[in-house]
Scaffold this motif. Structure first.
Motif, PDB file in Angstrom:
ATOM      1  N   GLN A  47     -13.134   1.350  -1.334  1.00 25.55           N
ATOM      2  CA  GLN A  47     -14.076   1.509  -0.222  1.00 25.55           C
ATOM      3  C   GLN A  47     -14.828   0.216   0.068  1.00 25.55           C
ATOM      4  O   GLN A  47     -15.023  -0.146   1.225  1.00 25.55           O
ATOM      5  N   GLN A  48     -15.229  -0.490  -0.984  1.00 19.50           N
ATOM      6  CA  GLN A  48     -15.958  -1.741  -0.779  1.00 19.50           C
ATOM      7  C   GLN A  48     -15.063  -2.781  -0.116  1.00 19.50           C
ATOM      8  O   GLN A  48     -15.501  -3.511   0.780  1.00 19.50           O
ATOM      9  N   LEU A  51     -14.750  -1.918   3.560  1.00 14.96           N
ATOM     10  CA  LEU A  51     -15.960  -2.313   4.287  1.00 14.96           C
ATOM     11  C   LEU A  51     -16.003  -3.818   4.509  1.00 14.96           C
ATOM     12  O   LEU A  51     -16.318  -4.294   5.612  1.00 14.96           O
ATOM     13  N   ASN A  52     -15.674  -4.577   3.460  1.00 11.82           N
ATOM     14  CA  ASN A  52     -15.675  -6.041   3.578  1.00 11.82           C
ATOM     15  C   ASN A  52     -14.672  -6.503   4.622  1.00 11.82           C
ATOM     16  O   ASN A  52     -14.946  -7.426   5.408  1.00 11.82           O
ATOM     17  N   TYR A  54     -13.528  -4.809   7.222  1.00 10.19           N
ATOM     18  CA  TYR A  54     -13.994  -4.445   8.557  1.00 10.19           C
ATOM     19  C   TYR A  54     -15.103  -5.377   9.040  1.00 10.19           C
ATOM     20  O   TYR A  54     -15.104  -5.829  10.190  1.00 10.19           O
ATOM     21  N   LYS A  55     -16.029  -5.688   8.144  1.00  6.46           N
ATOM     22  CA  LYS A  55     -17.134  -6.583   8.507  1.00  6.46           C
ATOM     23  C   LYS A  55     -16.641  -7.998   8.825  1.00  6.46           C
ATOM     24  O   LYS A  55     -17.283  -8.735   9.570  1.00  6.46           O
ATOM     25  N   ALA A  85     -11.056   5.213   2.118  1.00  9.52           N
ATOM     26  CA  ALA A  85     -11.252   4.056   2.998  1.00  9.52           C
ATOM     27  C   ALA A  85     -11.706   4.492   4.387  1.00  9.52           C
ATOM     28  O   ALA A  85     -12.616   3.892   4.975  1.00  9.52           O
ATOM     29  N   VAL A  88     -15.491   5.320   4.931  1.00 11.01           N
ATOM     30  CA  VAL A  88     -16.492   4.255   5.077  1.00 11.01           C
ATOM     31  C   VAL A  88     -16.169   3.290   6.212  1.00 11.01           C
ATOM     32  O   VAL A  88     -17.051   2.580   6.699  1.00 11.01           O
ATOM     33  N   ALA A  89     -14.901   3.245   6.623  1.00  9.88           N
ATOM     34  CA  ALA A  89     -14.492   2.330   7.703  1.00  9.88           C
ATOM     35  C   ALA A  89     -13.499   3.052   8.603  1.00  9.88           C
ATOM     36  O   ALA A  89     -12.305   2.740   8.618  1.00  9.88           O
TER      37      ALA A  89
END
Length: 282
Positions: A47-48, A51-52, A54-55, A85, A88-89
């Motif tokens: 998940q992290q 997120l990374n 996507y950002k 995944a 969170v995104a």
């Protein structure tokens, strides 16, 4: 030159556990390469990474496992990872890369919200037995056909610099064109001392010409993506890949090798006047 560049990130959710003998792959247990090995990456880590990615502007997020293909246990974990995944995104296009797969397995991935499947031919059918003996090139091609039958987005490419001839490269690209992939990931062999192959013999100029050749021989592909080996192969000349015909790159780390920081790639694109694609249609 395409002004909109598609970014993709890779998440290695199962590492270094493969029993196949692909000579280019440090994830094979046969070669005892000094890499990180684990059976299942924790969901919170996946998940992290999502997120990374996507950002950083990535639209694609690829869930990769190290094995010949899908079995029931691996399929269940990939689906679990995909749902984590997406939680969170949700705007990421999820891509699975899990080796050979049946139509039934691919439909299960599609049902779980995975939009695309990546399975590379790697090289020509004629050269393939010299780099892998534990499964056939034909199995790889049939998996790609299954992806098309499942109505998923097909990503399929290969690796340059394995010791293949130019004839092998053309043959691989013609085979890829016959599958009509949406995206063609092009990798450049990154040598590991534990592997049996010789180091990649290609020069930067030769590698750029191979990108041009890929674009010419697979004109219907929406994206030609430069993936593994980009930093090592092109060094300070990475910006030239876009003039050669690439319109997608992998950002961040690869499966067992490190990429450069995503912000450096974004700065490179900005310096060239290129935009980061905001949707998969671009």
């Amino acid at each position: 030159m395409n002004k909109k560049i598609f970014l993709c990130a890779i998440c290695n959710i199962n590492s270094g556990t493969c029993n196949e003998d692909c000579k280019f792959c440090s994830q094979s247990v046969r070669y005892k390469a000094d890499i990180e090995r684990y059976k299942q990456k924790p969901l919170e880590d996946i998940q992290q990474e999502a997120l990374n990615a996507y950002k950083s502007g990535a639209l694609g997020f690829c869930l990769v496992t190290a094995d010949k293909g899908l079995n029931d246990k691996t399929l269940a974990f990939v689906i679990e990872a995909a749902k984590a995944a997406k939680a969170v995104a949700p705007n990421l296009r999820l891509i699975a890369c899990n080796g050979t797969a049946t139509l039934k397995q691919l439909l299960a991935l599609k049902e779980a919200g995975i939009d695309a499947y990546n399975h590379n031919l790697e090289t020509s059918e004629a050269f393939y037995p010299q780099i892998c003996t534990t499964h056939s090139w034909r199995e790889r091609y049939e998996t790609c056909e299954n992806v098309n039958r499942a109505g998923m987005v097909l990503l399929s490419g290969g690796i340059f610099g394995l010791g293949e001839t130019q004839e092998d490269r053309v043959s691989m690209l013609e085979s890829l064109a016959s599958l009509n992939p949406t995206s063609v990931p092009i990798n450049f062999y990154h040598h590991n001392e534990a592997l049996q192959l010789q180091p990649n013999p290609l020069t930067t100029d030769e590698a750029l010409e191979l990108i041009r050749l890929t674009r010419r021989l697979i004109p219907n592909a929406q994206r030609i993506m430069v993936a593994g080996g980009r930093e090592l192969m092109f060094g300070e000349r990475q910006s030239e890949i876009f003039e050669a015909g690439a319109n997608a790159i992998v950002i961040g780390n690869y499966l067992t090798t490190s990429g450069r920081a995503a912000d450096k790639d974004i700065a490179m694109l900005q310096s060239l006047g290129l935009e980061i694609a905001k949707s998969v249609a671009q």
